[in-house]
Scaffold this motif. Structure first.
Motif, PDB file in Angstrom:
ATOM      1  N   GLU A  22       4.567   1.549  19.297  1.00  0.00           N
ATOM      2  CA  GLU A  22       3.216   1.173  19.722  1.00  0.00           C
ATOM      3  C   GLU A  22       2.665   2.227  20.685  1.00  0.00           C
ATOM      4  O   GLU A  22       3.343   2.647  21.619  1.00  0.00           O
ATOM      5  CB  GLU A  22       3.256  -0.192  20.412  1.00  0.00           C
ATOM      6  N   SER A  23       1.412   2.650  20.441  1.00  0.00           N
ATOM      7  CA  SER A  23       0.819   3.684  21.283  1.00  0.00           C
ATOM      8  C   SER A  23      -0.680   3.727  21.029  1.00  0.00           C
ATOM      9  O   SER A  23      -1.186   3.153  20.065  1.00  0.00           O
ATOM     10  CB  SER A  23       1.426   5.049  20.942  1.00  0.00           C
ATOM     11  N   PRO A  24      -1.425   4.431  21.871  1.00  0.00           N
ATOM     12  CA  PRO A  24      -2.819   4.714  21.541  1.00  0.00           C
ATOM     13  C   PRO A  24      -2.866   5.633  20.319  1.00  0.00           C
ATOM     14  O   PRO A  24      -1.908   6.350  20.036  1.00  0.00           O
ATOM     15  CB  PRO A  24      -3.336   5.432  22.801  1.00  0.00           C
ATOM     16  N   GLY A  25      -3.984   5.612  19.614  1.00  0.00           N
ATOM     17  CA  GLY A  25      -4.093   6.491  18.449  1.00  0.00           C
ATOM     18  C   GLY A  25      -5.470   6.459  17.829  1.00  0.00           C
ATOM     19  O   GLY A  25      -6.152   5.434  17.862  1.00  0.00           O
ATOM     20  N   GLY A  26      -5.857   7.596  17.254  1.00  0.00           N
ATOM     21  CA  GLY A  26      -7.191   7.705  16.689  1.00  0.00           C
ATOM     22  C   GLY A  26      -7.237   7.892  15.188  1.00  0.00           C
ATOM     23  O   GLY A  26      -8.280   8.220  14.626  1.00  0.00           O
ATOM     24  N   TRP A  27      -6.100   7.677  14.516  1.00  0.00           N
ATOM     25  CA  TRP A  27      -6.082   7.825  13.065  1.00  0.00           C
ATOM     26  C   TRP A  27      -6.513   6.516  12.399  1.00  0.00           C
ATOM     27  O   TRP A  27      -6.501   5.446  13.004  1.00  0.00           O
ATOM     28  CB  TRP A  27      -4.691   8.235  12.593  1.00  0.00           C
ATOM     29  N   ASN A  28      -6.874   6.610  11.134  1.00  0.00           N
ATOM     30  CA  ASN A  28      -7.351   5.463  10.353  1.00  0.00           C
ATOM     31  C   ASN A  28      -6.158   4.732   9.729  1.00  0.00           C
ATOM     32  O   ASN A  28      -5.415   5.310   8.931  1.00  0.00           O
ATOM     33  CB  ASN A  28      -8.299   5.947   9.253  1.00  0.00           C
ATOM     34  N   ILE A  29      -6.007   3.462  10.067  1.00  0.00           N
ATOM     35  CA  ILE A  29      -4.811   2.712   9.693  1.00  0.00           C
ATOM     36  C   ILE A  29      -4.989   2.053   8.326  1.00  0.00           C
ATOM     37  O   ILE A  29      -5.945   1.311   8.088  1.00  0.00           O
ATOM     38  CB  ILE A  29      -4.493   1.658  10.760  1.00  0.00           C
ATOM     39  N   ILE A  30      -4.032   2.332   7.427  1.00  0.00           N
ATOM     40  CA  ILE A  30      -4.142   1.820   6.054  1.00  0.00           C
ATOM     41  C   ILE A  30      -2.974   0.909   5.666  1.00  0.00           C
ATOM     42  O   ILE A  30      -2.990   0.330   4.570  1.00  0.00           O
ATOM     43  CB  ILE A  30      -4.257   2.967   5.032  1.00  0.00           C
ATOM     44  N   GLY A  31      -1.974   0.786   6.511  1.00  0.00           N
ATOM     45  CA  GLY A  31      -0.835  -0.066   6.162  1.00  0.00           C
ATOM     46  C   GLY A  31       0.204  -0.050   7.260  1.00  0.00           C
ATOM     47  O   GLY A  31      -0.034   0.447   8.368  1.00  0.00           O
ATOM     48  N   ASN A  32       1.378  -0.594   6.941  1.00  0.00           N
ATOM     49  CA  ASN A  32       2.461  -0.640   7.924  1.00  0.00           C
ATOM     50  C   ASN A  32       3.803  -0.551   7.211  1.00  0.00           C
ATOM     51  O   ASN A  32       4.010  -1.155   6.163  1.00  0.00           O
ATOM     52  CB  ASN A  32       2.396  -1.931   8.745  1.00  0.00           C
ATOM     53  N   SER A  33       4.713   0.217   7.814  1.00  0.00           N
ATOM     54  CA  SER A  33       6.076   0.303   7.287  1.00  0.00           C
ATOM     55  C   SER A  33       7.030  -0.407   8.239  1.00  0.00           C
ATOM     56  O   SER A  33       6.968  -0.209   9.451  1.00  0.00           O
ATOM     57  CB  SER A  33       6.509   1.767   7.132  1.00  0.00           C
ATOM     58  N   PRO A  34       7.938  -1.228   7.702  1.00  0.00           N
ATOM     59  CA  PRO A  34       8.898  -1.946   8.551  1.00  0.00           C
ATOM     60  C   PRO A  34      10.080  -1.069   8.977  1.00  0.00           C
ATOM     61  O   PRO A  34      10.910  -1.481   9.777  1.00  0.00           O
ATOM     62  CB  PRO A  34       9.374  -3.081   7.644  1.00  0.00           C
TER      63      PRO A  34
END
Length: 243
Positions: free
Chosen positions: A180-192
């Protein structure tokens, strides 16, 4: 192919070597070969080597007082590179859940690119990505190979909190936030999958020169894999390749 490299002072204890300023697999291979050559020489004064898209940073244990002599040594090492052998790397297969609960920027990208969400997922998961370097955060892999139709500028205002495992697009790159962190990229999914684990001998499973494939999974699959990851029994799929 030999490149015309530049050698620059980088503070008092480091030298920065730069290749042409482009993202290119051949340049990456050249950097890795040079890095390996320096390691083989076991130069005691060198304490760390850090590579990026088109550079190699050499960090010494004390002030580099004779810059010119060090550069001469490095140039000789570069001239002696043997590029005939392949770099042994791995292809990693990474599960990603692109469900809307995770892919919070998919709809905005869909509207901007005039592509369906299914098509964005298809194009993102059908590419084979190259790990160019690790940075920003421990375990954050900078990946080249994103389909040009998915290039999206970074957000004008970064989020203060991006969830661990978030798969995202920033400009012409894609990557996964290892925690978990700050971020400016566009989020499209999540990997476990865990991208950085300090309890392991090798905290980050991947290295520059490796390749990555993302494959879509369901929310239920994500939940099940996360349980296996948290209990330390999940085995990531991979295979050895010649890069």
């Amino acid at each position: 192919m030999a490149y015309n490299l530049s050698y620059k002072r980088f503070g008092e204890r480091a030298i920065l070597i730069e290749w042409p300023a482009i993202i290119d697999k051949n340049i990456l291979k050249d950097i890795i070969h040079f890095k390996d050559q320096i390691y083989k020489k076991k130069i005691k004064q060198i304490v760390e080597l850090k590579l990026a898209y088109n550079s190699l940073l050499i960090i010494y244990d004390s002030i580099c007082r004779n810059f010119e002599n060090e550069v001469k040594l490095l140039k000789k090492l570069y001239e002696s590179l043997d590029l005939r052998h392949d770099i042994v790397s791995k292809l990693w297969k990474i599960p990603v859940c692109y469900d809307a609960v995770f892919g919070i920027d998919l709809e905005a990208i869909s509207m901007e690119k005039e592509l369906s969400i299914d098509e964005i997922i298809k194009r993102h998961s059908q590419s084979t990505y190259t790990v160019y370097f690790i940075g920003f955060l421990p375990g954050f892999l900078y990946l080249g190979g994103l389909n040009k139709s998915l290039f999206v500028p970074r957000k004008a205002t970064p989020r203060l909190k991006v969830e661990q495992g978030s798969v995202a697009i920033g400009g012409n790159q894609t990557g996964v936030y290892p925690n978990e962190s700050p971020g400016g990229w566009n989020i499209i999914g999540n990997s476990p999958v865990s991208f950085f684990d300090v309890s392991k001998k090798t905290p980050c499973f991947s290295k520059p020169g490796d390749q990555i494939i993302f494959y879509p999974i369901t929310l239920k699959d994500h939940e099940n894999i996360k349980i296996l990851v948290d209990t330390g029994v999940y085995q990531m799929e991979s295979e050895v390749i010649d890069a």
